[in-house]
Design a protein around this motif. Sequence first.
Motif, PDB file in Angstrom:
ATOM      1  N   UNK A   1       0.827  -1.211   0.000  1.00 19.87           N
ATOM      2  CA  UNK A   1       0.000   0.000   0.000  1.00 19.87           C
ATOM      3  C   UNK A   1       0.858   1.256   0.000  1.00 19.87           C
ATOM      4  N   UNK A   2       1.957   1.186  -0.721  1.00 16.59           N
ATOM      5  CA  UNK A   2       2.852   2.346  -0.836  1.00 16.59           C
ATOM      6  C   UNK A   2       3.013   2.619  -2.330  1.00 16.59           C
ATOM      7  N   UNK A   3       2.658   3.838  -2.792  1.00 16.45           N
ATOM      8  CA  UNK A   3       2.742   4.102  -4.233  1.00 16.45           C
ATOM      9  C   UNK A   3       4.188   4.246  -4.692  1.00 16.45           C
ATOM     10  N   UNK A  44      -0.339  -0.179  -6.539  1.00 17.98           N
ATOM     11  CA  UNK A  44       0.526  -0.205  -7.728  1.00 17.98           C
ATOM     12  C   UNK A  44      -0.177  -0.813  -8.937  1.00 17.98           C
ATOM     13  N   UNK A 188     -22.871  -2.041   3.836  1.00 14.78           N
ATOM     14  CA  UNK A 188     -22.636  -1.114   4.941  1.00 14.78           C
ATOM     15  C   UNK A 188     -22.331   0.248   4.371  1.00 14.78           C
TER      16      UNK A 188
ATOM     17  N   UNK B 124      10.590   4.010   3.722  1.00 13.05           N
ATOM     18  CA  UNK B 124       9.468   3.099   3.504  1.00 13.05           C
ATOM     19  C   UNK B 124       9.141   2.961   2.009  1.00 13.05           C
ATOM     20  N   UNK B 128       9.257  -0.454  -0.519  1.00 11.98           N
ATOM     21  CA  UNK B 128       8.153  -0.906  -1.376  1.00 11.98           C
ATOM     22  C   UNK B 128       8.602  -1.012  -2.830  1.00 11.98           C
ATOM     23  N   UNK B 298       0.622  -3.706   6.523  1.00 11.25           N
ATOM     24  CA  UNK B 298      -0.547  -2.934   6.115  1.00 11.25           C
ATOM     25  C   UNK B 298      -1.809  -3.766   6.356  1.00 11.25           C
ATOM     26  N   UNK B 300      -4.002  -5.193   4.398  1.00 12.87           N
ATOM     27  CA  UNK B 300      -4.193  -6.435   3.647  1.00 12.87           C
ATOM     28  C   UNK B 300      -3.265  -7.528   4.168  1.00 12.87           C
ATOM     29  N   UNK B 726     -10.642  -3.924   3.812  1.00 20.58           N
ATOM     30  CA  UNK B 726     -11.829  -3.416   4.509  1.00 20.58           C
ATOM     31  C   UNK B 726     -12.946  -3.051   3.545  1.00 20.58           C
TER      32      UNK B 726
END
Lengths: 300, 808
Positions: A1-3, A44, A188, B124, B128, B298, B300, B726
């Motif tokens: 989750x890091x671009x 990504x 939801x 960080x 990645x 993270x 996921x 989520x």
Amino acid sequence: MIPGDFDYLRPKTKSEALVMLRDGGDEARPIAGGHSLIPMMKLRMAAPEKVVDLGGLADLKHISIEKDITIGAATTQHQLIESGALFDACPILRETALLIADPQIRYCGTLGGNVANGDPGNDMPALMQCLDASYIIESASGKREIKARDFYHAAYFTALETGELITAIRFKTPEAGHGYSYQKLKRKVGDYATAAAAVTLSMSEDNVTGASVALTNLADTPLYVAEAADILTSSPLSADTIKEAVKAAEAMMAPAADGRGSSEYRTRMGGVMVQRAIEAAVERADKTPKKGGLFGWLRG
Amino acid sequence: MADTNIPTIQERTDQLEGIGCKRKRVEDVRFTQGRGNYVDDVKLPGMLFGDFVRSPFAHARIKNINKDSALAVPGVVAVITAEDLIPLNLHYMPTLAGDVQAVLAHEKVLFQNQEVAFIVAKDRYAAADGVEALTIEYEELEPLMDPYKAMDENAPVLREDLEGKTEGAHGPRTHHNHIFTWTAGDEAATQQAFDKADVVVKEYLAHPRVHPCPLETCGSVADMNPITGQLTLWGTFQAPHVVRTVASLISNIPEHKIRVIAPDIGGGFGNKVGVYPGYVMSIVGSIVLKKPVKWIEDRMENLSTTAFARDYHIEAELAATKDGKILGMRSHVLADHGAFDACADPSKYPAGMYHICSGSYDIGAAFCSVTGVYTNKAPGGVSYRCSFRVTEAVYTIERIIEVLAIKLGMDAAELRQKNFVQPEQFPYTSAFGWEYDSGDYPTAMKKAMDAIDYDDLREEQSKMVDDFKAGKSREIMGIGVSFFTEIVGAGPSKNCDILGIGMFDSCEIRVHPTGAAIARLGAKSQGQGHETTFAQILASETGIAADMITIEEGDTDTAPYGLGTYGSRSTPVAGAAAARAGRKIKYKAQLIASHLLEVHHDDLEWDVDGFAIKGAPQKRKSMKEIAWAAYNNVPDGMEMGLEAVDYYDPPNFTYPYGAYFCVLKIDVDTGVYKIERFYALDDCGTRINPMIIEGQVHGGLTEAFAVAMGQLIDFDETGNVIGASLMDFFLPTAVETPHWETDHTEVPSPHHPIGAKGVGESPHVGGVPAFSNAVNDAFRPFGGIQTHMPHTAANIWAYAKSLGLTDQ
């Protein structure tokens, strides 16, 4: 989750933005609310080299209501909800916008971003098809218009070309006294629709004089149910005509099985949403007798 | 020099804010202002960042890993693979369940998102980028996703590292994918009970794979000081001392050279009990690179790799007389443990306390068996907001008793009442051998049924059935009953240990000269409010106002050894240690007071916050005065100071219980439900802080609601994990969450120093079957017997359709 790495550009005017998008070509993406693009970049799955932020462009934020309603593409969902005049003229916009995500997201998310991305889960594309809206598309080299009903080719594939930007959305102001409903089944708050349907219609006594039905998240594009209008206006409204319209809508649906349910369930729910949207719209419609032919709302 | 103007007993009691006070949570002052200190807030000079390259496949052979492309990324300083760990013997680590787990996959990957390589970089983002750049060649193998096929003759071999190993940590292994088969109870006596029964019911009950999903994901920062040889490890640890011991055992770093610090933790719910590859790799990274290394997963990664819960496939049976007296109970479970057995249970119990599954009922004979198998799924098997496998156990009995009620044509509440263990039977020894400490089930049930107007609800339900059948309505109504008994507070060292360490807990108190104090415990709060409630216990025990007591946990260099916080054990075990340490302080204080007042200590009596001479209450010494004296004027032969430490090995578990009722309505055409009412009566023994109890009950019920109605970690046939974000994994917001009505009775535990039993997990354990029973009950008038969790709208609709109620 890091671009990955990208350049961030923040134009001050629309023409500056269009030049940046032209120069960036396939490697540039416009960003407004960012709620689709940023998660894709963090996963990504999207890796634009240049991100052109439309947040500073005041000329993309406007709402005008005349014979047509014209809304700037960078108008946020929150602004759509807040506009009393827009609610008076076309209340289904607020009803739909309130079912998108949550207030925090609606402060950032824009109408243009919602319709431009081609995500079948977005709610506004089906509503725009229902209202027969046009998208005003500009680029450094010109301007064109395209119907929402012609815009979507497949999931994330649209008629938008490289270097183009949707700058405004325009549709005919609906007739006063029209009935409307956007029915959305979701798991939801914040979820995309398990199934959703947009319906507007006009009535004269028991007759539906005009109707429009479109569907969200029931195929890889939004669906405009052209047949439904004919069915609903063909004879005085009854449970049978509603059922027939529901069937016509269901016949077009091809939702994927996902966490929201099986394809069968989602299709059936699509039908239930259409039925409930028609019923709610009928309930809200002004049924005063109207003279045939007036305003061109009668069939034929 | 007696006080001339002593406040009244009531004034002094109020000032203490001790047991029973609705004291506001002291930790919230920092949490509500964004001043918490979580592991990701730890920032050290020169700190590096680690990130995992994870397997895209559920089952595959690793053909080749080429590090060059990742090492070429600017900022990447190291790429570590299993090959690098083998010389250190760190490519596998021991699990709490007696198995081993790959730290980095060696030769094969066994579940999707398994850790394959660890990239360390200067920031960080670079880490990645390195993850994306690394190229790994795989050869896909047939995945094994269905636990029912795990022990087929031709099932794929998952664990090649266990080849030829016919003995596991819990007995013989009969198949290459078999982990253990464990039994409890008397099989022959149970068979006899079934043979003579008038009525027998048997039902399959699924408890699908879910995840605790705390707000804060797991993470750690390791700082190996190359000069001193000291390792400092910050991390999301529910049991920091156990982490220190395990870290020492696997790294061979002497235990005194390891300091583990669990700072503020943003929810655990069992997710932060285990030891994960990320923790190990941050340590390895720091040792190799001589710099601090941070690893934070993270969302996921959290949902798909660290600590699933449940995944029990249960066959449950009850035997009864025709008038509803239950004679026997039997259950066989197939437990899907994923690729490694990393369940977090006391070492002797591979299925935890599943054998509490005879519930709140006096059942003469019972037997259960649990068989654990390997599949190509992530390891875990933690206790998600419950004591070890207690949610599964309570679900078993509370569902199957409903099925029996259907078979007998009896009301579900009435059947329960008929079979309750009676108050005079306590301490009650169950057919599985547990000794229930105390309770009054009939009183709790009656209070609950009166509170919700049970008979009126049944009448309303029956009217709705009539209306539905008459075509007047498309809505049906369900009333879910759950009467649960938990087993918490693990636990007595005769039953419970983790890797050989008894499951005691501890408290150490130091009273300062001015009468303020600090207490440190071996437990570790993750949001439970220990800083508030433990100070209240100590206030009542020592007479020092709660506001004058600092509670500290989580730093192994300062806190006494303890086994941590999970399984509702903090109050039953650490809370007991606190009370007993407080009593030691009080005892010494009494001796000092007797010295100061020049009377025999037997002539003194405790008066809330000090000692007074019997019959002369004005002649007294407050704790404040005594504390001062402890540092300058103690009796001959007494050590100075006022400190105490207590290590408490509980004589028994505690057995909280409760009566829950859920009322819901279902739109059969969409499967959409609405929770109309949820009433929860809890008996957790002595109530330390009613406000915190209420908050705990709200939280536990919300997680029960989530599990019963929506949560699922699912897989497709090829082993892709579905729902690990989520977007899909159901975390209810305030909008979906029902309104909770809470209530209580109070039957103290006879063996606990203050009579408290623990409450944090009761609402989850009791709530899950209450919701599920409500859904099932709605279909009972239409011939429904059993529909499975999660009760999503889609699943409810499909069940309504299968019964012919919709879409015909």
